[in-house]
Scaffold this active site. Structure first.
Site, mmCIF file in Angstrom:
data_model
loop_
_atom_site.group_PDB
_atom_site.id
_atom_site.type_symbol
_atom_site.label_atom_id
_atom_site.label_comp_id
_atom_site.label_asym_id
_atom_site.label_seq_id
_atom_site.Cartn_x
_atom_site.Cartn_y
_atom_site.Cartn_z
ATOM 1 N N GLU A 91 16.504 70.709 -19.272
ATOM 2 C CA GLU A 91 16.725 72.093 -19.748
ATOM 3 C C GLU A 91 16.018 73.003 -18.760
ATOM 4 O O GLU A 91 14.792 73.130 -18.814
ATOM 5 C CB GLU A 91 16.124 72.278 -21.153
ATOM 6 C CG GLU A 91 16.752 71.413 -22.231
ATOM 7 C CD GLU A 91 18.124 71.896 -22.634
ATOM 8 O OE1 GLU A 91 18.548 72.971 -22.174
ATOM 9 O OE2 GLU A 91 18.775 71.194 -23.412
ATOM 10 N N CYS A 124 14.244 81.327 -21.067
ATOM 11 C CA CYS A 124 15.301 80.807 -20.191
ATOM 12 C C CYS A 124 16.621 81.509 -20.479
ATOM 13 O O CYS A 124 17.404 81.765 -19.573
ATOM 14 C CB CYS A 124 15.440 79.301 -20.373
ATOM 15 S SG CYS A 124 15.621 78.825 -22.083
HETATM 16 P P1 NAP Z 1 7.546 74.278 -14.679
HETATM 17 O O1 NAP Z 1 6.568 74.707 -13.676
HETATM 18 O O2 NAP Z 1 8.621 73.325 -14.292
HETATM 19 O O3 NAP Z 1 6.700 73.673 -15.893
HETATM 20 C C1 NAP Z 1 7.317 73.071 -16.998
HETATM 21 C C2 NAP Z 1 6.588 71.777 -17.312
HETATM 22 O O4 NAP Z 1 6.828 70.855 -16.235
HETATM 23 C C3 NAP Z 1 5.079 71.942 -17.386
HETATM 24 O O5 NAP Z 1 4.578 71.059 -18.361
HETATM 25 C C4 NAP Z 1 4.629 71.535 -16.007
HETATM 26 O O6 NAP Z 1 3.283 71.128 -15.956
HETATM 27 C C5 NAP Z 1 5.566 70.389 -15.741
HETATM 28 N N1 NAP Z 1 5.763 70.033 -14.344
HETATM 29 C C6 NAP Z 1 6.014 70.855 -13.308
HETATM 30 N N2 NAP Z 1 6.154 70.135 -12.166
HETATM 31 C C7 NAP Z 1 5.992 68.840 -12.507
HETATM 32 C C8 NAP Z 1 6.027 67.621 -11.781
HETATM 33 N N3 NAP Z 1 6.242 67.597 -10.471
HETATM 34 N N4 NAP Z 1 5.819 66.462 -12.440
HETATM 35 C C9 NAP Z 1 5.587 66.470 -13.762
HETATM 36 N N5 NAP Z 1 5.548 67.601 -14.521
HETATM 37 C C10 NAP Z 1 5.751 68.768 -13.895
HETATM 38 O O7 NAP Z 1 8.274 75.478 -15.366
HETATM 39 P P2 NAP Z 1 7.701 76.925 -15.613
HETATM 40 O O8 NAP Z 1 7.975 77.689 -14.383
HETATM 41 O O9 NAP Z 1 6.343 76.904 -16.156
HETATM 42 O O10 NAP Z 1 8.676 77.354 -16.800
HETATM 43 C C11 NAP Z 1 9.615 78.316 -16.667
HETATM 44 C C12 NAP Z 1 10.969 77.744 -16.312
HETATM 45 O O11 NAP Z 1 11.434 76.972 -17.399
HETATM 46 C C13 NAP Z 1 11.962 78.840 -16.112
HETATM 47 O O12 NAP Z 1 12.802 78.552 -15.036
HETATM 48 C C14 NAP Z 1 12.743 78.812 -17.412
HETATM 49 O O13 NAP Z 1 14.020 79.383 -17.312
HETATM 50 C C15 NAP Z 1 12.761 77.362 -17.738
HETATM 51 N N6 NAP Z 1 13.005 77.142 -19.167
HETATM 52 C C16 NAP Z 1 14.155 76.527 -19.545
HETATM 53 C C17 NAP Z 1 14.446 76.341 -20.886
HETATM 54 C C18 NAP Z 1 15.723 75.668 -21.346
HETATM 55 O O14 NAP Z 1 15.772 75.242 -22.500
HETATM 56 N N7 NAP Z 1 16.732 75.525 -20.511
HETATM 57 C C19 NAP Z 1 13.544 76.794 -21.846
HETATM 58 C C20 NAP Z 1 12.378 77.411 -21.420
HETATM 59 C C21 NAP Z 1 12.106 77.579 -20.074
HETATM 60 P P3 NAP Z 1 2.132 72.101 -15.378
HETATM 61 O O15 NAP Z 1 2.026 73.241 -16.308
HETATM 62 O O16 NAP Z 1 0.937 71.220 -15.413
HETATM 63 O O17 NAP Z 1 2.553 72.495 -14.001
#
Ligand code: NAP
Length: 474
Positions: free
Chosen positions: A229, A263
């Site tokens: 997602e 999102c």
């Molecule tokens: P993110 O950096 O990808 O973080 C999301 C989760 O992934 C966090 O728990 C993060 O941990 C973890 N993570 C990141 N890189 C990782 C890796 N290499 N290995 C393992 N875990 C990893 O996302 P964000 O920027 O905080 O969140 C915003 C994004 O999420 C936006 O693009 C938004 O549109 C999207 N989103 C999508 C939905 C949907 O349902 N489609 C819903 C909500 C948000 P850490 O915090 O420790 O880095």
């Protein structure tokens, strides 16, 4: 990586949490696996009752949960209260409908015997979740998998450890058995290690492409099923005959809810030329009317962003958009408060060569586009790497639905705000990811859809090449 709760309104460090050790991860994997084995002998009706108890436990701790989440990531308190209640609604829905959704399906076949598909558990699932909805994101994966019988291990975002731990503690205290949902403060390497473990059978991630590529990569490398997602640049299309009172009332909310960090926020407003000026004037007026302040106060209407980093990243993206020719219609000024506030901003004149044309603003920035025909609106909506959700406003809802059908995303709402409810499938296409959460589709995300064909005795009369036995009566 440090797991820290820092209040984005006061910038105060609330608490830091130690990272999970490899021994703790191993213990969690083994208790989750033990529960998976135990659950094979426990009826789904019993799990349904436990999930109802979880919903009740969430409701009776609603204010504590809501406050923790507002302090962790800045969300307006009333939005936190709404999120907590939605979690209880999701738990109750899967408890009420899980058995029906997962019941065996008969298959009409020419094979000898009676065929049916059983929807069974597969094992432990690892979920990696973001900070923007600290509880709801967990519940979307936990509730259906609880009914299926798949224990879940959670790695949540590193800036919301207090709310992640509190939510899991309340779920455990409400009667979910040990191992059903365990929150761990994992490093990225430990997430990969967990996914590689043979006891783990799937991975679910909500977050950015960066996180998605890493988790889906680890899952793919180890041949584990996964759901993604990811981000979105949802279009809000306004046709010339739309009811502009409704449009103007909803557009600003669709962008500023959760400080624009959703999102499925409407990020691109694609508006027919005949109503464009009226639309922009109303959006400006509504953006100017919001009141930044303490998110715990009921009269605050603009929350801070979740972290200093998030605010700085958004400002950098905005500066880059302006350097590439975007016009600031409103905003792009500092807010004189110590918290991580970002003034709602409206951008126009975003040309195709501007990075803002195809990158997500995860905060309160609205991009507006003027179009001259419905087809131009659809083409612009689809000229995007993402495909998550969208909104169409049209004078006639049936016509709006025809336009919605042409928009390349996973979800579109006509003449209304987007809503997330347990019975509605949630997910996207293109860079917004794959798979669906919630609904009957989410319930099946990590099931073994096992075929069982039951014959009273073998029937060799129609044996074709020794490969199929068919029933001559059929
Ligand atoms: P993110 O950096 O990808 O973080 C999301 C989760 O992934 C966090 O728990 C993060 O941990 C973890 N993570 C990141 N890189 C990782 C890796 N290499 N290995 C393992 N875990 C990893 O996302 P964000 O920027 O905080 O969140 C915003 C994004 O999420 C936006 O693009 C938004 O549109 C999207 N989103 C999508 C939905 C949907 O349902 N489609 C819903 C909500 C948000 P850490 O915090 O420790 O880095």
């Amino acid at each position: 990586m440090a797991y820290k709760s820092i209040n984005p309104y006061t910038n105060e460090l609330i608490k830091e949490y130690p990272n999970t050790t490899d021994e703790e991860l191993e213990k969690t994997l083994s208790s989750a696996e033990a529960l998976y084995q135990d659950w094979k002998n426990i009826s789904i009706t019993e799990r349904a009752q436990q999930l109802h108890n979880v919903a009740a436990g969430i409701r009776s701790n609603a204010s504590e949960l809501a406050k923790a989440c507002t302090i962790d990531m800045g969300k307006l308190y009333r939005e936190s209260v709404g999120e907590v209640e939605l979690c209880a609604v999701i738990a109750d829905w899967f408890a009420d409908h899980g058995e029906e959704l997962l019941k065996p399906e008969k298959v009409d076949t020419i094979a000898t015997g009676e065929a049916e598909i059983l929807h069974q558990a597969t094992g432990v699932i690892v979920m990696v979740e973001p900070w923007n909805f600290p509880y709801y994101q967990i519940m979307r994966v936990f509730a259906p998998n609880f009914m299926v019988g798949n224990p879940v291990i959670l790695k949540d975002a590193s800036n919301i450890p207090t709310s992640a731990q509190l939510f899991c503690d309340i779920i455990a205290k409400s009667g979910a058995p040990k191992g059903a949902l365990t929150n761990l403060f994992l490093s990225y390497d430990q997430v990969t290690k967990a996914i590689e473990d043979p006891r783990v059978q799937g991975a679910a991630l909500t977050g950015s492409e960066r996180g998605g590529i890493s988790v889906a990569g680890a899952a793919g490398k180890n041949l584990k099923k996964n759901t993604m997602e990811l981000g979105g640049m949802d279009a809000f299309i306004v046709l010339g005959d739309a009811n502009m009172n409704d449009v103007n009332d909803i557009a600003w909310r669709a962008r500023l809810y959760n400080a624009g960090q959703v999102c499925t926020s409407s990020k691109r407003f694609i508006v027919m030329d005949s109503v464009y000026d009226e639309f922009v004037a109303a959006l400006k007026k509504n953006f100017a009317a919001v009141k930044p302040g303490d998110p715990l106060n009921s009269d605050t209407t603009l929350a801070p962003m979740n972290t200093k980093n998030a605010k700085e990243k958004l400002q950098k993206q905005l500066d880059e958009a302006i350097d590439n020719g975007a016009q600031v219609v409103y905003g792009n000024e500092p807010i004189d408060l110590p918290g991580q506030f970002f003034k709602p901003t409206i951008l126009a004149n975003i040309t195709k060569d501007n990075p803002a044309y195809h990158t997500e603003f995860f905060g309160p920035i609205a991009s507006v586009y003027k179009v001259h025909s419905e087809q131009e609106a659809i083409n612009l909506a689809n000229d995007n790497p993402y495909g998550l959700g969208g909104i169409v406003f049209a004078g006639d809802a049936d016509h709006g639905a025809e336009v919605a059908a042409k928009v390349e995303t996973g979800m579109v709402f006509v003449n209304n705000f987007m809503a997330s409810l347990p019975e509605l499938p949630f997910g996207g296409v293109k860079l917004s990811g794959y798979g669906r959460e919630m609904s009957h589709l989410g319930a099946m995300a990590f099931t073994n859809d096992k075929l069982v064909v039951k014959a009273q005795k073998p029937d060799m009369t129609n044996l074709a090449g020794g490969l199929i036995a068919t029933d001559p009566e059929k």
